[in-house]
Design a protein around this motif. Structure first.
Motif, short mmCIF file in Angstrom:
data_model
loop_
_atom_site.label_atom_id
_atom_site.label_comp_id
_atom_site.label_asym_id
_atom_site.label_seq_id
_atom_site.Cartn_x
_atom_site.Cartn_y
_atom_site.Cartn_z
N UNK A 245 0.81 -1.27 0.12
CA UNK A 245 -0.10 0.03 -0.08
C UNK A 245 0.81 1.35 0.11
N UNK A 246 1.86 1.31 0.80
CA UNK A 246 2.62 2.38 0.96
C UNK A 246 3.80 2.54 -0.07
N UNK A 247 3.79 1.50 -0.94
CA UNK A 247 4.72 1.76 -2.19
C UNK A 247 3.93 2.72 -3.11
N UNK A 248 2.76 2.14 -3.27
CA UNK A 248 1.77 2.85 -4.28
C UNK A 248 1.69 4.29 -3.91
N UNK A 249 1.52 4.54 -2.47
CA UNK A 249 1.31 6.01 -2.24
C UNK A 249 2.64 6.74 -2.53
N UNK A 250 3.97 6.31 -2.15
CA UNK A 250 4.94 6.95 -2.26
C UNK A 250 5.33 7.15 -3.73
N UNK A 251 4.79 6.17 -4.67
CA UNK A 251 4.88 6.29 -6.24
C UNK A 251 4.00 7.58 -6.70
#
Length: 670
Positions: free
Chosen positions: A315-321
């Motif tokens: 989830x936080x990979x997506x948000x960072x991207x």
């Protein structure tokens, strides 16, 4: 719009007819969607082509009295694609059984691909060879339904979305993840307002984010292709085809690349996007950390990594991207699992860093059952790198879990007005009071318009009741109630004229609109009372008629006609109070037309309060619980409709289960 009154019934009929693919083709249930969507693509493209053709032809140059032929350039940037004669739906529908329809459809698709390079290899073709010629004829006629041919507007756009919805509901492709419900997409679009520049969706599915963005731009009387550029990434080849078809049928082009977004960034758009929109897969736990640890799209470092060297939750990979794609004024809106907003461990550290940038703009909680293959609740995250300095230490929390309407037993969504009302909160947050007041003014104007529109159906009910009562004896109680109804409707009619004049002279500022809503309140309440009276009058005459012997089929016909007239009158009357209630919903919560904390709905939270709550971004943790309101508007027919939805859903599931059991027995040779 009157032409859309029966669109739901038409959609269901089209779906039922198109389902013949399963019975007459060699397709598995998860393969039928592509050839069906291909035919809807052709019909939709033809509908938009015909809508624009007269306007374009009127402006074509001529020489020596001869007007030059249409070209694809004439349709560029106008929300439609050019269709050669072989690709026009009428040509395909008019083929005879002696013609090879599969070959003709394949040729139509090839002609379109020749004219539009972005569609090369995208449209379904060989799939049609699996269908019998007569089945294709039936399908072509199905999508050339008489009820649709004379409709204007984006009717087939709605049907296209309906079929995407149905296939998503069945999990017919990619477990339904290729499609984000329209009301969710519209909410994201309304909040971030993607009206220019580079727009990217790194998990674009069937391209719904781009289509709704284009609609938003068109409402501003601009050409999407001229002011915006769409970039998408998607891992599934078939989904990419679906996305490109969806864009093309709306006259759009997009740079859709096949990519696994965790590891690849084919568009090289880091720091270059004006808008990011997405509904990524939730809670993915198999991303190889070694492949991404140096990725420039991770400004807040990696979230938790497990012993196997995998990111524990994506989830936080997506948000960072998403954050990394934004330029210094960019906005993002995306769907995320509700678990993410309060996740602990390394994810909490990433969340805190993101919040401390000052660019987390707002959070919106959505109840469960908004998605077709996921029943869990979710949250919408909004980022804004262009937030005013004074707002950078604040986050707007909106808890919309109590805002919804029931579509089916398993699916909820927002009504158009609910979407507008939630959007209005963001207008106040941004200091755009004029837009907020204009929306209230629109609702009050619609209240008056709806009241005036009751006259015709009310008179139709008079006529239907009169025709029935002439055939019914000893209906004194019904007649007494009917006479009172006539008196009350006459008073209501006179009141409409009176309040219209009063409201027309009131100023459009907040005080004036509050006054206008008060002036219209009795009219709105009377419309509810009239519904009860009409229902009572009909029930009395119906009971007397059914108790009367010798009426025969003619009497039953008159009862049915009176009931239909009653329903139309009730629908018209409901609209009066409905629009008034929308205005009051906003005015009661924001009486000064300024943002304020509303228990159970909204609160503006500063970073100090977030820190006290472990940097949680869960709206319900801050806004509190709304006080329970007494339901003064219990609608028996609406409650009955919900029961019917529940029963229909259960019956459908029971039928599917019985069919599966029968199939299993057959496979076992029993």
């Amino acid at each position: 719009m009157a032409q859309l009154e029966n669109i739901e019934a038409i959609e269901k009929r089209l779906w039922s007819s198109a389902d013949t693919l399963r019975a007459n083709g060699s397709f598995a249930s998860n393969e039928a969607f592509l050839p069906i969507m291909g035919l809807i693509f052709l019909r939709h493209a033809y509908s938009r082509y015909l809508a624009l053709k007269p306007q374009i032809e009127a402006n074509l140059p001529s020489r020596g009295g001869v007007t030059r032929a249409l070209t694809k350039e004439d349709f560029s940037g106008k929300g439609a694609i050019y269709l050669r004669e072989e690709a026009q739906f009428d040509h395909l529908v008019n083929l005879t059984d002696a013609d090879d329809r599969a070959e003709a459809i394949m040729n139509a698709m090839e002609k379109i691909e020749e004219d539009y390079e972005t569609l090369a290899g995208v449209l379904p073709k060989r799939e049609y060879q699996e269908l019998d010629n007569d089945v294709l004829g039936t399908l072509l006629r199905t999508f050339n339904d008489t009820a649709l041919r004379n409709m204007t507007g984006d009717v087939f756009g709605r049907i296209y979305e309906y079929f995407l919805t149905k296939f998503a509901d069945q999990g017919a492709h990619d477990n339904g993840e290729f499609f984000t419900p329209v009301s969710i997409v519209q909410t994201i679009v309304n909040v971030i307002e993607p009206d220019h520049g580079n727009v990217i969706d790194p998990a674009c599915g069937s391209g719904g984010m781009f289509v709704q963005s284009a609609h938003f731009i068109e409402q501003m009387h601009q050409s999407p292709q001229e002011v915006a550029t769409f970039y998408g990434m998607e891992k599934n080849k078939i989904t990419i085809r679906l996305a490109k078809m969806n864009l093309a049928v709306h006259g759009l082009e997009g740079n859709i690349a096949q990519a696994i977004s965790y590891y690849e960034e084919p568009h090289e758009m880091v720091g270059k996007c004006d808008f990011v929109m997405a509904n990524p897969p939730f809670n993915v736990d198999e991303v190889d950390a070694t492949k991404i640890k140096a990725d420039p799209r991770l400004p807040f470092d990696l979230p938790g990594v497990n012993k196997s060297g995998q990111v524990s939750n994506g989830n936080y990979l997506w948000m960072s991207y998403f954050y990394s794609y934004l330029n210094d004024q960019g906005r993002a809106g995306f769907v995320m699992s509700s678990q993410a907003s309060s996740a602990g461990g390394e994810e909490a550290k990433v969340r805190r860093k993101m919040i401390e940038t000052g660019h987390v703009d707002a959070m919106m909680a959505i109840r469960g059952n908004f998605f077709y293959t996921r029943t869990v609740p979710c949250e919408l995250w909004f980022l804004n790198k262009g937030k005013p300095e004074a707002m950078q230490d604040k986050v707007l929390m909106v808890d919309a879990r109590a805002v919804f309407r029931k579509v089916t037993r398993k699916i909820y969504d927002f009504s158009p007005e609910q979407t507008q009302n939630l959007t209005a909160i963001f207008w106040l947050y941004r200091g755009q009071q004029d837009r907020f007041l204009h929306l209230i003014d629109t609702y009050l104007t619609n209240t008056i318009t709806a009241a005036e529109a009751t006259r015709e159906p009310l008179h139709a009910f008079y006529d239907a009741y009169g025709a029935l009562s002439e055939k019914v004896e000893d209906a004194d109680e019904a007649e007494a109630a009917y006479r009172q109804l006539i008196t009350d409707i006459s008073t209501f009619d006179a009141t409409i004229t009176e309040v219209t004049a009063k409201v027309g002279s009131i100023t459009k500022d907040n005080a004036g609109l509050t006054n206008a809503a008060a002036v219209l309140e009795p009219t709105a309440e009377t419309s509810r009372d009239l519904i009860k009276q009409i229902d009572q009058v009909f029930k009395l005459i119906e009971k007397t008629a059914k108790d009367q012997t010798g009426g025969g089929r003619g009497l039953n016909k008159l009862i049915k006609e009176a009931d239909e007239a009653r329903k139309e009158a009730v629908v018209a009357l409901r609209q009066v109070r409905y629009f008034h209630k929308q205005a009051r919903w906003l005015q009661e919560r924001f009486p000064d037309a300024e943002l304020c904390d509303v228990e159970g709905l909204v609160k503006l939270v500063d970073h100090a309060e977030l820190a006290e709550n472990d940097w949680s971004l869960t709206p319900g943790r801050y806004v509190g619980v709304a006080p329970e309101e007494e339901d003064e508007d219990f609608d028996f027919e609406e409650a009955l409709r919900d029961i019917h939805l529940e029963l229909a859903g259960l019956n459908e599931e029971a039928s599917e289960l019985a069919a599966q059991i029968q199939k299993n027995f057959e496979e076992l040779g029993v």
